[in-house]
Scaffold this motif. Structure first.
Motif, PDB file in Angstrom:
ATOM      1  N   VAL A 128      12.935   6.407  -5.021  1.00 37.62           N
ATOM      2  CA  VAL A 128      11.995   6.974  -4.061  1.00 37.62           C
ATOM      3  C   VAL A 128      12.546   6.707  -2.661  1.00 37.62           C
ATOM      4  CG1 VAL A 128       9.615   6.987  -3.283  1.00 37.62           C
ATOM      5  CG2 VAL A 128      10.142   6.329  -5.617  1.00 37.62           C
ATOM      6  N   VAL A 129      12.521   7.697  -1.837  1.00 39.45           N
ATOM      7  CA  VAL A 129      12.992   7.480  -0.458  1.00 39.45           C
ATOM      8  C   VAL A 129      11.837   7.673   0.500  1.00 39.45           C
ATOM      9  CG1 VAL A 129      15.383   8.157  -0.903  1.00 39.45           C
ATOM     10  CG2 VAL A 129      13.703   9.895  -0.248  1.00 39.45           C
ATOM     11  N   ALA A 130      12.089   7.225   1.714  1.00 39.16           N
ATOM     12  CA  ALA A 130      11.147   7.430   2.814  1.00 39.16           C
ATOM     13  C   ALA A 130       9.804   6.760   2.596  1.00 39.16           C
ATOM     14  CB  ALA A 130      10.965   8.922   3.087  1.00 39.16           C
ATOM     15  N   ILE A 131       9.842   5.562   1.992  1.00 38.37           N
ATOM     16  CA  ILE A 131       8.591   4.786   1.938  1.00 38.37           C
ATOM     17  C   ILE A 131       8.548   3.938   3.200  1.00 38.37           C
ATOM     18  CG2 ILE A 131       7.456   2.883   0.760  1.00 38.37           C
ATOM     19  CD1 ILE A 131       8.427   4.033  -1.823  1.00 38.37           C
ATOM     20  N   ASP A 132       7.438   4.038   3.902  1.00 33.03           N
ATOM     21  CA  ASP A 132       7.348   3.288   5.167  1.00 33.03           C
ATOM     22  C   ASP A 132       7.297   1.787   4.913  1.00 33.03           C
ATOM     23  OD1 ASP A 132       7.426   5.510   6.668  1.00 33.03           O
ATOM     24  OD2 ASP A 132       5.236   5.686   6.919  1.00 33.03           O
ATOM     25  N   THR A 133       8.081   1.071   5.673  1.00 32.96           N
ATOM     26  CA  THR A 133       7.969  -0.393   5.637  1.00 32.96           C
ATOM     27  C   THR A 133       6.919  -0.789   6.667  1.00 32.96           C
ATOM     28  OG1 THR A 133       9.690  -0.572   7.284  1.00 32.96           O
ATOM     29  CG2 THR A 133      10.374  -0.694   4.978  1.00 32.96           C
ATOM     30  N   LEU A 134       6.605  -2.077   6.732  1.00 39.31           N
ATOM     31  CA  LEU A 134       5.588  -2.516   7.697  1.00 39.31           C
ATOM     32  C   LEU A 134       6.068  -2.312   9.133  1.00 39.31           C
ATOM     33  CD1 LEU A 134       4.133  -5.722   6.012  1.00 39.31           C
ATOM     34  CD2 LEU A 134       3.031  -3.505   6.292  1.00 39.31           C
ATOM     35  N   SER A 135       7.414  -2.320   9.295  1.00 43.95           N
ATOM     36  CA  SER A 135       7.941  -2.131  10.648  1.00 43.95           C
ATOM     37  C   SER A 135       7.896  -0.654  11.056  1.00 43.95           C
ATOM     38  CB  SER A 135       9.370  -2.659  10.714  1.00 43.95           C
ATOM     39  OG  SER A 135      10.154  -1.952   9.757  1.00 43.95           O
ATOM     40  N   THR A 167       0.837  -1.198   0.000  1.00 44.05           N
ATOM     41  CA  THR A 167       0.000   0.000   0.000  1.00 44.05           C
ATOM     42  C   THR A 167       0.880   1.260   0.000  1.00 44.05           C
ATOM     43  OG1 THR A 167      -1.472  -1.286   1.360  1.00 44.05           O
ATOM     44  CG2 THR A 167      -1.973   1.056   1.204  1.00 44.05           C
ATOM     45  N   ALA A 168       1.949   1.215   0.796  1.00 45.00           N
ATOM     46  CA  ALA A 168       2.839   2.380   0.855  1.00 45.00           C
ATOM     47  C   ALA A 168       3.592   2.563  -0.458  1.00 45.00           C
ATOM     48  CB  ALA A 168       3.829   2.204   1.999  1.00 45.00           C
ATOM     49  N   ILE A 184       4.194  -2.646 -18.620  1.00 48.09           N
ATOM     50  CA  ILE A 184       3.196  -3.623 -18.163  1.00 48.09           C
ATOM     51  C   ILE A 184       3.319  -3.878 -16.664  1.00 48.09           C
ATOM     52  CG2 ILE A 184       3.093  -4.791 -20.413  1.00 48.09           C
ATOM     53  CD1 ILE A 184       4.681  -7.109 -18.855  1.00 48.09           C
ATOM     54  N   GLY A 185       4.351  -3.331 -16.065  1.00 51.87           N
ATOM     55  CA  GLY A 185       4.528  -3.525 -14.636  1.00 51.87           C
ATOM     56  C   GLY A 185       5.799  -2.845 -14.170  1.00 51.87           C
ATOM     57  N   VAL A 186       6.127  -3.071 -12.887  1.00 53.76           N
ATOM     58  CA  VAL A 186       7.306  -2.428 -12.306  1.00 53.76           C
ATOM     59  C   VAL A 186       8.064  -3.451 -11.471  1.00 53.76           C
ATOM     60  CG1 VAL A 186       8.110  -0.586 -10.775  1.00 53.76           C
ATOM     61  CG2 VAL A 186       6.103  -0.215 -12.175  1.00 53.76           C
ATOM     62  N   VAL A 187       9.386  -3.390 -11.572  1.00 54.74           N
ATOM     63  CA  VAL A 187      10.239  -4.198 -10.698  1.00 54.74           C
ATOM     64  C   VAL A 187      10.934  -3.208  -9.761  1.00 54.74           C
ATOM     65  CG1 VAL A 187      12.273  -5.683 -10.603  1.00 54.74           C
ATOM     66  CG2 VAL A 187      10.586  -5.977 -12.431  1.00 54.74           C
ATOM     67  N   GLY A 188      10.908  -3.486  -8.462  1.00 51.66           N
ATOM     68  CA  GLY A 188      11.538  -2.565  -7.521  1.00 51.66           C
ATOM     69  C   GLY A 188      12.467  -3.280  -6.560  1.00 51.66           C
ATOM     70  N   VAL A 189      13.542  -2.614  -6.166  1.00 50.63           N
ATOM     71  CA  VAL A 189      14.413  -3.139  -5.112  1.00 50.63           C
ATOM     72  C   VAL A 189      14.524  -2.065  -4.037  1.00 50.63           C
ATOM     73  CG1 VAL A 189      15.794  -4.832  -6.368  1.00 50.63           C
ATOM     74  CG2 VAL A 189      16.400  -2.426  -6.498  1.00 50.63           C
ATOM     75  N   GLY A 190      14.564  -2.497  -2.772  1.00 54.80           N
ATOM     76  CA  GLY A 190      14.551  -1.526  -1.686  1.00 54.80           C
ATOM     77  C   GLY A 190      15.603  -1.801  -0.621  1.00 54.80           C
ATOM     78  N   PHE A 191      15.972  -0.736   0.052  1.00 55.47           N
ATOM     79  CA  PHE A 191      16.927  -0.829   1.166  1.00 55.47           C
ATOM     80  C   PHE A 191      16.281  -0.213   2.394  1.00 55.47           C
ATOM     81  CE2 PHE A 191      19.493  -1.306  -2.536  1.00 55.47           C
ATOM     82  CZ  PHE A 191      20.526  -2.165  -2.164  1.00 55.47           C
ATOM     83  N   ALA A 220      14.411   3.111   1.123  1.00 53.37           N
ATOM     84  CA  ALA A 220      14.718   3.740  -0.175  1.00 53.37           C
ATOM     85  C   ALA A 220      14.515   2.702  -1.274  1.00 53.37           C
ATOM     86  CB  ALA A 220      16.149   4.229  -0.186  1.00 53.37           C
ATOM     87  N   TRP A 221      13.888   3.126  -2.386  1.00 55.54           N
ATOM     88  CA  TRP A 221      13.549   2.169  -3.448  1.00 55.54           C
ATOM     89  C   TRP A 221      13.997   2.678  -4.819  1.00 55.54           C
ATOM     90  CZ3 TRP A 221      10.955  -2.588  -3.068  1.00 55.54           C
ATOM     91  CH2 TRP A 221      10.572  -2.933  -1.777  1.00 55.54           C
ATOM     92  N   LEU A 222      14.376   1.703  -5.637  1.00 52.18           N
ATOM     93  CA  LEU A 222      14.626   1.983  -7.056  1.00 52.18           C
ATOM     94  C   LEU A 222      13.550   1.214  -7.825  1.00 52.18           C
ATOM     95  CD1 LEU A 222      16.243   2.894  -9.552  1.00 52.18           C
ATOM     96  CD2 LEU A 222      17.741   0.923  -9.215  1.00 52.18           C
TER      97      LEU A 222
END
Lengths: 423, 111
Positions: A110-117, A92-93, A135-142, A122-124
């Motif tokens: 994108v930075v500062a996306i809340d995780t569930l915790s 959702t975030a 047709i879609g998006v692939v994302g990796v986050g730290f 930060a995401w690319l």
């Protein structure tokens, strides 16, 4: 150049070399992990889980602890998403940022996306582009919101998503080829079935000379013809033409062929057959927006009495002396009205008189001066008068072939020549 | 294909060809226009009609009658008249010389 500036330049070169080295290592790692997946060509993405192995490879290559795949709805399947780890990432975030990457059709960080915790991350996010469409998006986050994605990270993710996209395109192509092959195979079978309903042999009856050419425009067609030997030395022949082309018309023609043949076997007259068959098919044809022309002739071989009922079919031509008689339709095509009442045409044939029944595919042949028409057909038949039905038929077909414009669309064509040889 | 409405009639000016290339478009128009019981098809510009075109007109006729109306053809060209004549369809459709005459037929039918 001063010593200071030289040192700065050297440091920059070293930094670039280090980044290049890092990028090469990452590419090599990710390639190793992808190779096994590449060998098993994946199908088109039915769900995000089909893309998860690629996502895991990208995460491993970047050493990213979090990942996400989001696929837009694909017609028959709704939009779909998958996150890793499932208990750590809030879709959702992420959703608004995923949509932003889709809309811009380019990679975004994108930075500062809340995780569930509850911690920011930060995401690319890199769109998955197939045939120019995201047709879609692939994302990796730290988990560290301050994480900086290097140029190499972005290049690597972009290349890998491109690779996934090309796999999807190839798989879609294979799937579409397989589907087309299946349709072609089914069409071949349908063609064989339809051919099997068409007479192979002509009636072996004294007193007539019959020749027929049935030619669907493609593997299947909407034309059909048949004959039935009825009690009391009567031969019935019929022709139908279902509107349209392809499988629906062919199915219509096969079912109509069966209905008419059965009705004729029961000994019904041409008018009765058309009346009954029309009421039988009316509702189905209304639902399917179909109509069909049909003509039925019966010839009493003892007396030469020829009778016809015609529902919307082109006129039957009878050569009598130096004239052509035309027996026109006296009812609309089958499936138009809930009930029809065709009139009966009748006359006693004399020996050697010729009857021609045809479908409009022949007269609507395009020539360089318009349609070939009934006039073209009559002229062609006149070339072979006095010869056998087979020779008249051949003369008509040869003339039609000569007159036809090259490359013009062809419709189904059926022509029947019947010569009464006398009592 | 030009379409206008007048009262409870949908007036469609058919293209030059009424065949498989245009039938879907025509059907979509009158299926969407569910509030129009009268369908008036102007065939003045139509020079070619095949069995698929005839089936399309029949489909419109049945739809109009289900809605308590009628499909009325206007001013068919000579080529089209010949096909209607040969297939006996000239006895199935109401044919008017002008759109005004078709509207008058529709009004009579309504009353």
């Amino acid at each position: 150049m001063t010593l200071d500036s030289l040192a700065t330049e050297r440091a920059r070169v070293q930094q670039l070399e280090a980044e290049l080295e890092e990028m090469t290592v990452m590419l090599a790692q990710s390639w190793d992990q992808l190779v096994s997946l590449m060998q098993d060509a994946p199908g088109p993405p039915n769900s995000t889980t089909d893309i998860v192995p690629f996502l895991e490879s990208i995460m491993a290559a970047l050493d990213a602890p979090m990942g996400a795949v989001y696929l837009l709805d694909r017609g028959d399947q709704p939009a779909d998403w998958f996150v890793i780890p499932s208990e750590g990432v809030s879709f959702t975030a992420l959703r608004a940022s995923l949509n932003a990457a889709l809309e811009r059709c380019e990679a975004i960080t994108v930075v500062a996306i809340d995780t569930l915790s509850g911690y920011p991350s930060a995401w690319l996010l890199t769109p998955l582009v197939v045939s120019g469409r995201a047709i879609g998006v692939v994302g990796v986050g730290f988990a560290n919101a301050d994480h900086e994605f290097k140029v190499g990270d972005k290049a690597l993710v972009r290349r890998m998503t491109e690779r996934v996209a090309s796999q999807i395109i190839a798989a879609s192509l294979r799937e579409s080829e397989a589907r087309e092959a299946k349709i072609a195979h089914e069409l071949q079978i349908a063609g064989l079935i339809q051919r099997s309903t068409q007479p192979i042999h002509y009636p072996q009856i004294n007193g007539i000379d019959l020749a027929v050419d049935w030619r669907p425009a493609s593997i299947v067609g909407g034309d059909a013809w048949g004959w039935v030997q009825q009690p009391n030395n009567v031969l019935a022949v019929f022709m139908v033409d279902v509107a349209g082309k392809g499988l629906p018309a062919a199915l219509g023609a096969v079912s109509l062929h069966t209905l008419i043949k059965m009705a004729l076997r029961l000994g019904l007259t041409p008018v009765e057959v058309l009346r009954h068959v029309n009421s039988e098919v009316y509702e189905t044809y209304t639902a399917a927006d179909l109509l069909a022309t049909a003509v039925i002739l019966s010839l009493d071989l003892s007396s030469g009495l020829l009778m016809q009922a015609n529902a919307g079919h082109p006129p039957t031509l009878i050569r009598r002396g130096d004239e052509w008689l035309r027996w026109r339709s006296t009812a609309p095509p089958l499936g138009v009205l809930a009930s029809i009442e065709p009139e009966l045409h009748a006359l006693a044939l004399d020996a050697d008189e010729l009857v021609i029944v045809y479908s409009d595919g022949l007269t609507e042949l395009k020539t360089d001066s318009g349609f070939w028409g009934e006039a073209g057909l009559k002229r062609a038949a006149e070339l072979a008068f006095g010869q056998s039905a087979k020779q008249v038929l051949r003369a008509i077909l040869e003339s039609a072939q000569t007159a036809m414009l090259r490359g013009a669309d062809e419709d189904d064509q059926t022509i029947l020549c019947l010569q009464y040889l006398g009592r | 294909m030009k379409i206008v409405s007048y009262g409870d009639a949908l007036i469609i000016q058919a293209d030059e060809r009424l065949d498989a290339s245009t039938n879907q478009q025509m059907k979509e128009h009158w299926q969407r226009a569910a509030s129009f019981p009268f369908l008036i098809v102007d065939l003045e510009n139509t020079t070619f009609i095949d069995s698929v075109g005839l089936a399309t007109l029949v489909s419109g006729l049945k739809l109009a009658r289900q809605r308590g109306g009628e499909l009325i053809l206007v001013n068919p060209s000579e080529n089209v008249r010949i096909i209607f004549d040969l297939t006996h369809m000239d006895r199935v459709f109401q044919i008017a010389p002008t759109i005004q005459a078709a509207l008058a037929l529709a009004a009579n039918r309504k009353n």
